[in-house]
Design an enzyme around this catalytic site. Structure first.
Site, short mmCIF file in Angstrom:
data_model
loop_
_atom_site.label_atom_id
_atom_site.label_comp_id
_atom_site.label_asym_id
_atom_site.label_seq_id
_atom_site.Cartn_x
_atom_site.Cartn_y
_atom_site.Cartn_z
N HIS A 218 -10.57 -5.81 -1.89
CA HIS A 218 -11.60 -5.66 -0.85
C HIS A 218 -12.75 -4.91 -1.51
CE1 HIS A 218 -9.21 -7.12 2.47
NE2 HIS A 218 -8.21 -6.34 2.13
N GLU B 234 -6.51 -10.39 -1.23
CA GLU B 234 -7.29 -10.15 0.00
C GLU B 234 -8.79 -10.06 -0.29
OE1 GLU B 234 -5.63 -6.96 2.35
OE2 GLU B 234 -3.58 -7.51 1.84
N GLU C 105 0.80 -1.24 0.00
CA GLU C 105 0.00 0.00 0.00
C GLU C 105 0.83 1.29 0.00
OE1 GLU C 105 -2.64 -0.55 3.34
OE2 GLU C 105 -3.43 -2.42 2.56
N ASP D 170 -12.60 -10.02 -0.59
CA ASP D 170 -13.83 -10.21 0.17
C ASP D 170 -14.85 -9.20 -0.35
OD1 ASP D 170 -12.75 -7.92 1.42
OD2 ASP D 170 -12.40 -8.91 3.34
O1 G3I Z 1 -3.94 -9.50 18.91
C1 G3I Z 1 -4.54 -8.36 19.55
C2 G3I Z 1 -5.28 -8.79 20.80
O2 G3I Z 1 -4.35 -9.32 21.71
C3 G3I Z 1 -6.01 -7.59 21.38
O3 G3I Z 1 -6.78 -7.99 22.44
C4 G3I Z 1 -6.93 -6.96 20.34
C5 G3I Z 1 -7.63 -5.71 20.82
O4 G3I Z 1 -7.81 -4.78 19.79
O5 G3I Z 1 -6.16 -6.60 19.21
C6 G3I Z 1 -5.52 -7.70 18.59
O6 G3I Z 1 -4.79 -7.21 17.51
C7 G3I Z 1 -5.54 -6.86 16.37
C8 G3I Z 1 -4.98 -7.63 15.18
O7 G3I Z 1 -5.65 -7.23 14.02
C9 G3I Z 1 -5.12 -9.14 15.32
O8 G3I Z 1 -6.46 -9.52 15.25
C10 G3I Z 1 -5.40 -5.36 16.13
O9 G3I Z 1 -6.02 -4.64 17.17
C11 G3I Z 1 -6.03 -4.98 14.82
O10 G3I Z 1 -5.74 -3.65 14.53
C12 G3I Z 1 -5.47 -5.86 13.72
O11 G3I Z 1 -6.11 -5.49 12.52
C13 G3I Z 1 -5.60 -6.07 11.33
C14 G3I Z 1 -5.09 -4.95 10.42
O12 G3I Z 1 -4.76 -5.47 9.15
C15 G3I Z 1 -3.84 -4.30 10.98
O13 G3I Z 1 -2.79 -5.20 11.10
C16 G3I Z 1 -6.75 -6.82 10.68
O14 G3I Z 1 -7.10 -7.94 11.48
C17 G3I Z 1 -6.31 -7.28 9.31
O15 G3I Z 1 -7.40 -7.89 8.65
C18 G3I Z 1 -5.82 -6.09 8.49
O16 G3I Z 1 -5.36 -6.57 7.24
C19 G3I Z 1 -5.09 -5.57 6.26
C20 G3I Z 1 -3.92 -6.07 5.43
O17 G3I Z 1 -2.81 -6.36 6.28
C21 G3I Z 1 -3.52 -5.07 4.37
N1 G3I Z 1 -4.66 -4.73 3.53
C22 G3I Z 1 -5.87 -4.32 4.25
C23 G3I Z 1 -6.26 -5.35 5.29
C24 G3I Z 1 -7.54 -4.98 5.98
O18 G3I Z 1 -7.37 -3.82 6.72
#
Ligand code: G3I
Length: 360
Positions: free
Chosen positions: A240, A269, A156, A271
């Site tokens: 997406h 990715e 990105e 969906d």
């Molecule tokens: O693991 C922690 C957990 O311990 C905690 O309790 C909880 C509370 O918020 O957070 C958990 O971490 C989260 C993590 O995902 C794992 O589930 C983060 O808050 C959350 O911000 C994180 O979001 C991810 C995001 O990328 C940022 O890394 C999304 O699941 C994931 O689907 C998203 O993926 C991105 C791709 O990498 C790039 N393209 C877009 C896509 C969607 O946004």
């Protein structure tokens, strides 16, 4: 004469039985079996914390031949403190994949977003940041050499208007290449290739599926990299999407121009979020068919383009999709399997596209 009519009868009978069997067999197939038949990688983003849930693990292993960690290969997971690397969670995805004969796609080595605070708020000089970036890419790619077959090296990096996105790596303050366009991206690819010469190196982005300013910029970058021998092997189209299927009409054309440059294409990715109620069920059941049609269109564009070698969704069960959280409960039901791991029409659409392609 009697023998002849007997033969015709037998032939017709067996032809009908064969047709029924063929139809039943193709419907009974999994996505994985259907994709294997056409040499396509079909994967999903996963989180290793769910592997202990039998439905999650069984559905994933049964339906997919490729795994990508949704978040545990990102910087905050792999280098939570400077120089301290933690590969435990990401290794669990690799181990699961290897145990089930799946390939692993790595995501990602460099992103402007979701970096740990020590990086994002470290106030480093460009020279320090350059060192930090080189060390991170090198250590992570080297750790997964021969295990990760393809990396999203940079994620990105373009804004919607096609300009290089302002970021810590580019110009805030950047690694010493501020104002030099894609030079920092090039640097990331060169370090990745040096750390793992065998991995395929991808640039990955969203809203760049069809023809638009962002996909033009990606095309120009790939063309330039290829002309100058910068190591890039593929472009990841995140896809997406919503029910408006933005960009899908010109997806095939965009894929075709990228393929002409000699890169592979992965749908990385995919969906399609639809409006949902508080229980996470679709507000309008008719949306499921519209969604399935979009799944069909994108999967068809991929299987019809020889350079498109992987089709992946961002998760596979609605139980753990990022969409409801991100849209504050407004959209969801975006994936091929519902919260109870039951296939939805979108899954059937994929199965049909893959199965039809196998007959050609
Ligand atoms: O693991 C922690 C957990 O311990 C905690 O309790 C909880 C509370 O918020 O957070 C958990 O971490 C989260 C993590 O995902 C794992 O589930 C983060 O808050 C959350 O911000 C994180 O979001 C991810 C995001 O990328 C940022 O890394 C999304 O699941 C994931 O689907 C998203 O993926 C991105 C791709 O990498 C790039 N393209 C877009 C896509 C969607 O946004």
């Amino acid at each position: 004469m009697r023998t002849k009519s007997k033969n015709i009868f037998a032939f017709t009978f067996f032809a009908i039985v064969f047709e029924i069997l063929a139809a039943t067999t193709s419907l009974a197939q999994t996505l994985r079996q259907a994709a294997d038949q056409i040499g396509l990688l079909t994967g999903a983003a996963v989180a290793p914390f769910h592997f202990s849930e039998p439905d999650y693990a069984n559905t994933f292993a049964r339906e997919y031949n490729m795994a990508e960690p949704e978040s545990v290969m990102k910087w905050s997971a792999t280098e939570p403190a400077r120089g301290e690397f933690n590969f435990q969670a990401a290794d669990a995805v690799v181990e699961f994949a290897q145990a089930h004969g799946m390939k692993v796609r790595g995501h990602n080595l460099l992103w402007h977003s979701y970096n740990p605070a020590w990086v994002a708020a470290g106030h480093f000089s460009p020279d320090e940041l350059r060192d930090i970036m080189r060390q991170h890419i090198t250590r992570v790619a080297a750790h997964y050499a021969r295990q990760v077959f393809a990396w999203d090296v940079v994620n990105e990096a373009f804004a919607d208007d096609g300009s290089v996105r302002h970021s810590i790596w580019y110009d805030q303050p950047g690694i010493g290449l501020a104002g030099k366009g894609t030079a920092y991206i090039e640097q990331a690819f060169r370090w990745a290739r040096a750390a793992d010469p065998a991995a395929l190196l991808f640039y990955n982005d969203y809203d760049a599926e069809g023809m638009n300013a962002k996909s033009d910029a990606i095309y120009a970058m790939v063309k330039d990299f290829k002309a100058r021998g910068v190591p890039i092997d593929g472009v990841g189209l995140q896809a997406h999407l919503g029910l408006n299927a933005k960009g899908v009409d010109s997806l095939a054309a965009n894929m075709a121009r990228l393929a002409e440059l000699g890169v592979q294409l992965h749908i990385t990715e995919f969906d399609v979020g639809i409006p949902i109620d508080q229980q996470g069920k679709p507000l309008d059941l008719g949306d499921l068919e519209k969604q399935a049609a979009i799944y069909r269109q994108v999967a068809t564009a991929c299987v019809q383009q020889p350079a498109c070698t992987a089709f992946q969704t961002w998760g596979f069960t609605d139980k753990y999709s990022w969409i409801p959280g991100f849209t504050r409960g407004k959209r969801g039901f975006a994936l091929p399997f519902d919260r109870d791991y039951q296939p939805v029409p979108a899954e059937r659409a994929l199965l049909e596209v893959f199965t039809e392609a196998a007959k050609k």
